[in-house]
Scaffold this active site. Structure first.
Site, short mmCIF file in Angstrom:
data_model
loop_
_atom_site.label_atom_id
_atom_site.label_comp_id
_atom_site.label_asym_id
_atom_site.label_seq_id
_atom_site.Cartn_x
_atom_site.Cartn_y
_atom_site.Cartn_z
N GLU A 36 -5.22 -5.36 10.69
CA GLU A 36 -4.23 -4.31 10.88
C GLU A 36 -4.50 -3.58 12.19
O GLU A 36 -5.33 -2.65 12.23
CB GLU A 36 -4.32 -3.30 9.73
CG GLU A 36 -4.03 -3.89 8.37
CD GLU A 36 -3.45 -2.86 7.41
OE1 GLU A 36 -2.38 -3.13 6.88
OE2 GLU A 36 -4.04 -1.79 7.24
N GLU A 66 -6.68 4.37 8.08
CA GLU A 66 -6.51 5.81 7.80
C GLU A 66 -7.78 6.39 7.18
O GLU A 66 -8.12 7.55 7.42
CB GLU A 66 -5.27 6.03 6.91
CG GLU A 66 -3.99 5.83 7.71
CD GLU A 66 -2.78 5.40 6.91
OE1 GLU A 66 -2.79 5.48 5.67
OE2 GLU A 66 -1.79 4.97 7.55
N ASN A 89 0.88 -1.17 0.00
CA ASN A 89 0.00 0.00 0.00
C ASN A 89 0.91 1.22 0.00
O ASN A 89 1.50 1.55 1.03
CB ASN A 89 -0.88 -0.04 1.26
CG ASN A 89 -1.65 1.26 1.48
OD1 ASN A 89 -1.77 2.07 0.57
ND2 ASN A 89 -2.16 1.44 2.70
N SER A 143 3.56 -2.43 10.36
CA SER A 143 5.01 -2.35 10.51
C SER A 143 5.72 -3.66 10.16
O SER A 143 6.69 -4.05 10.82
CB SER A 143 5.37 -1.89 11.94
OG SER A 143 4.84 -0.60 12.18
N HIS A 177 -9.33 0.82 5.13
CA HIS A 177 -8.04 1.04 5.80
C HIS A 177 -8.27 1.96 7.00
O HIS A 177 -9.09 2.88 6.94
CB HIS A 177 -7.05 1.67 4.82
CG HIS A 177 -5.65 1.69 5.34
ND1 HIS A 177 -5.22 2.63 6.27
CD2 HIS A 177 -4.60 0.87 5.11
CE1 HIS A 177 -3.96 2.38 6.56
NE2 HIS A 177 -3.55 1.33 5.88
N GLY A 213 2.37 2.01 10.78
CA GLY A 213 3.29 3.13 10.61
C GLY A 213 3.99 3.55 11.90
O GLY A 213 4.61 4.60 11.96
N LYS A 221 0.17 4.23 -0.18
CA LYS A 221 -0.44 5.42 0.45
C LYS A 221 -0.24 6.64 -0.47
O LYS A 221 -0.22 6.48 -1.68
CB LYS A 221 0.11 5.64 1.85
CG LYS A 221 0.09 4.38 2.71
CD LYS A 221 0.30 4.69 4.16
CE LYS A 221 0.47 3.38 4.93
NZ LYS A 221 0.21 3.52 6.34
C1 PEP Z 1 -0.78 -0.04 6.07
O1 PEP Z 1 -0.81 1.15 5.83
O2 PEP Z 1 -1.65 -0.79 5.62
C2 PEP Z 1 0.31 -0.54 6.89
C3 PEP Z 1 0.27 -1.78 7.32
O3 PEP Z 1 1.33 0.34 7.14
P1 PEP Z 1 2.75 0.01 7.80
O4 PEP Z 1 3.26 -1.24 7.13
O5 PEP Z 1 3.58 1.20 7.49
O6 PEP Z 1 2.53 -0.18 9.26
#
Ligand code: PEP
Length: 256
Positions: free
Chosen positions: A167, A97, A9, A212, A95, A173, A11
């Site tokens: 997630e 976000e 992703n 992460s 997601h 992040g 972003k």
């Molecule tokens: C994401 O945005 O779906 C995600 C898992 O981000 P990160 O890997 O940066 O934690």
């Protein structure tokens, strides 16, 4: 055996020149024929570029979100049907976000899932608890609420052909990764919730972990029996990292 996937992703990142060098490097790493899917979900303006670079390769692509509407006076929206015109295979929906920064409620996410399925995309339906929910012992309650909203709107049968991504919001992040035991527990909970409606669909459903993930921690997470790969944010537009994570998923598949 369930299908496995590693989905990046990007972003709100990318540029025409940067995308091209990143994808050319990834193309050197991912074989054309692979039973562990590798894909990138990119900002919509780059879909044509990505389609041009990845068509015929072993790497899939998708959108990071789709509208809950098909067409009409919805300025700024991109519909699932439009994404499908660029041969997207995937669309991320729900997601965290989108849920937190853009106020998307569970019912809106479920509508988006339905739109993605109707356009023959594979929705990557994200669920996860906040730190506050986890600390007060409300992880299961939060996950159940998000999963149930989807089941109520779409029915379990619509999960065939979809993907769920667990997630934990506190891990996205932040550099904090769920332990493999925490991930396994949450994945088994999600699968079990869906199995209450349809056991066969739950058993076949890929449930990815996101939060992460890096090449150095992927193998341990992917070794868990209910972890079927990853949704990768920060590491996905970094040279070599997505390929390294994909290799960890491929190796874990052999061991399962
Ligand atoms: C994401 O945005 O779906 C995600 C898992 O981000 P990160 O890997 O940066 O934690």
């Amino acid at each position: 055996m369930r299908s496995k996937a590693v989905v990046g992703n990007w972003k709100l990142n990318g540029s025409l020149a940067g995308n091209e060098s990143l994808l050319r490097a990834l193309l050197r790493e991912i074989p054309r024929d692979t039973d562990v899917a590798c894909a990138v979900c990119v900002p919509s303006p780059y879909l044509a570029q990505v389609q041009g670079l990845l068509t015929g390769s072993g790497i899939g692509w998708g959108a990071q979100d789709v509208s809950r509407h098909d067409q009409g006076a919805y300025t700024g929206e991109v519909s699932a049907r439009m994404a499908a015109e660029f041969a997207c295979r995937y669309a991320i929906v729900g997601h965290s976000e989108r849920r937190t920064l853009f106020g998307e409620a569970d019912a809106v996410v479920a509508e988006k899932y339905a739109r993605a399925r109707a356009a023959r995309l594979t929705p990557n339906f994200c669920v996860g608890e906040t730190l506050e929910e986890r600390e007060r012992g409300g992880t299961g309650e939060g996950l159940a609420r998000q999963v149930d909203a989807l089941l109520e709107r779409c029915g379990a049968a619509e999960l065939e052909g979809g993907i769920v991504a667990y997630e934990p919001v506190w891990a996205i992040g932040t550099g904090k990764t769920a332990t493999s035991a925490q991930a396994q527990e949450a994945h088994a909970f999600i699968r079990g919730r869906i199995a209450q409606k349809d056991g066969a669909i739950a058993e076949k459903l890929p449930v990815l972990y996101g939060g992460s993930v890096k090449p150095g921690n992927a193998a341990e997470l992917f070794a868990m029996p209910d972890v079927d790969g990853g949704l990768i944010g920060g590491a996905s537009p970094v040279d070599e990292d997505l390929a390294g994570i994909w290799r960890a998923a491929r190796d874990a598949r052999k061991g399962k």
